[in-house]
Scaffold this motif. Structure first.
Motif, short mmCIF file in Angstrom:
data_model
loop_
_atom_site.label_atom_id
_atom_site.label_comp_id
_atom_site.label_asym_id
_atom_site.label_seq_id
_atom_site.Cartn_x
_atom_site.Cartn_y
_atom_site.Cartn_z
N ASP A 10 2.31 -3.42 2.52
CA ASP A 10 3.91 -3.42 2.07
C ASP A 10 4.30 -4.73 2.29
O ASP A 10 4.07 -5.55 3.23
CB ASP A 10 4.67 -2.23 3.02
CG ASP A 10 5.63 -1.74 2.37
OD1 ASP A 10 6.64 -2.83 1.84
OD2 ASP A 10 6.03 -0.69 2.66
N ASP A 11 5.27 -5.06 1.36
CA ASP A 11 5.93 -6.33 1.29
C ASP A 11 7.25 -6.45 2.33
O ASP A 11 7.74 -7.47 2.34
CB ASP A 11 6.11 -6.92 -0.27
CG ASP A 11 7.15 -6.10 -0.75
OD1 ASP A 11 6.98 -4.83 -0.83
OD2 ASP A 11 8.07 -6.51 -1.35
N SER A 12 7.62 -5.12 2.90
CA SER A 12 8.66 -5.14 3.55
C SER A 12 8.40 -5.31 5.22
O SER A 12 7.65 -4.37 5.42
CB SER A 12 9.60 -3.85 3.39
OG SER A 12 10.41 -3.60 4.49
N LYS A 13 8.72 -6.14 5.66
CA LYS A 13 8.56 -6.26 7.08
C LYS A 13 8.91 -5.20 7.99
O LYS A 13 8.63 -4.77 8.98
CB LYS A 13 9.16 -7.70 7.72
CG LYS A 13 8.69 -8.91 7.22
CD LYS A 13 7.97 -10.00 8.15
CE LYS A 13 7.51 -11.32 7.49
NZ LYS A 13 6.33 -11.29 6.98
N THR A 14 10.22 -4.63 7.81
CA THR A 14 10.88 -3.59 8.25
C THR A 14 10.07 -2.25 8.11
O THR A 14 9.81 -1.56 9.12
CB THR A 14 12.29 -3.35 7.54
OG1 THR A 14 13.21 -4.26 7.59
CG2 THR A 14 13.09 -2.07 8.24
N GLU A 15 9.34 -2.11 6.76
CA GLU A 15 8.54 -0.80 6.73
C GLU A 15 7.15 -1.23 7.55
O GLU A 15 6.84 -0.27 8.01
CB GLU A 15 8.19 -0.66 5.22
CG GLU A 15 9.42 -0.04 4.34
CD GLU A 15 9.60 1.31 4.67
OE1 GLU A 15 8.57 2.08 5.15
OE2 GLU A 15 10.87 1.74 4.76
N GLU A 34 0.72 -8.16 3.15
CA GLU A 34 1.95 -7.83 2.24
C GLU A 34 1.74 -8.16 0.85
O GLU A 34 2.77 -7.89 0.00
CB GLU A 34 2.88 -9.08 2.98
CG GLU A 34 3.42 -8.75 4.35
CD GLU A 34 4.36 -10.12 4.89
OE1 GLU A 34 5.17 -10.59 4.12
OE2 GLU A 34 4.44 -10.06 6.15
N ASP A 54 2.13 0.71 -0.42
CA ASP A 54 3.44 0.34 -1.03
C ASP A 54 3.26 0.59 -2.62
O ASP A 54 2.19 -0.08 -3.08
CB ASP A 54 4.21 -0.63 -0.61
CG ASP A 54 5.69 -0.67 -1.15
OD1 ASP A 54 6.15 0.10 -1.42
OD2 ASP A 54 6.07 -1.86 -1.04
N SER A 85 9.19 4.21 -2.25
CA SER A 85 10.39 4.50 -2.39
C SER A 85 10.32 5.28 -4.07
O SER A 85 11.26 5.78 -4.46
CB SER A 85 11.65 3.53 -2.67
OG SER A 85 11.08 2.56 -3.34
N LYS A 106 9.52 7.27 0.77
CA LYS A 106 10.31 6.90 1.64
C LYS A 106 11.72 7.46 1.60
O LYS A 106 12.23 7.56 0.47
CB LYS A 106 10.26 5.09 1.60
CG LYS A 106 9.05 4.31 1.74
CD LYS A 106 9.16 2.77 1.51
CE LYS A 106 7.83 2.32 1.74
NZ LYS A 106 7.68 0.65 1.04
#
Length: 121
Positions: A10-15, A34, A54, A85, A106
């Motif tokens: 996943d490229d989102s650090k939050t996820e 990522e 993702d 998402s 998501k």
């Protein structure tokens, strides 16, 4: 073999942080990537038992990466759960056609994710 090692792509650090926390709290060993290049590097370093993928990422997207992993003989047996998402039914069907074993949208519900992992392992 029970699922113990999970690779999150996943490229989102939050996820990444959110999913890592859920999995580690439930006894899983977690590595992350990522993008597609990092994901293949992680696969060669320490083969996971499961990949959470993702879809929307820069460069190669999760559908393309899932297809590439499934076409690589030494990794084709690693189950992939799309974790994205993209919530349309056509997205889910396309993800499954690329070789994903399951599909979750998501924001991820921890109990749903853990149930899907348990069903695979």
């Amino acid at each position: 073999m029970p699922i113990q090692k999970v690779l999150i792509v996943d490229d989102s650090k939050t996820e990444l942080l959110f999913l890592t926390e859920i999995l580690q709290k439930n006894g899983f060993s977690v590595r992350s990537a990522e993008n597609a290049d990092e994901a293949f590097k992680r696969l060669t370093e320490d083969r996971p038992h499961l990949i959470l993928m993702d879809v929307v990422m820069p460069g190669q997207n999760g559908f393309q990466l899932t297809r590439a992993i499934n076409r690589t003989p030494e990794y084709a047996d690693i189950p992939i759960i799309m974790c994205t998402s993209k919530s349309l039914e056509t997205d889910r069907v396309w993800g499954m056609r690329q070789g994903a074993k399951d599909y979750i949208t998501k924001p991820v519900d921890a109990s749903e994710l853990l149930a899907k992992i348990k069903a695979l392992g």
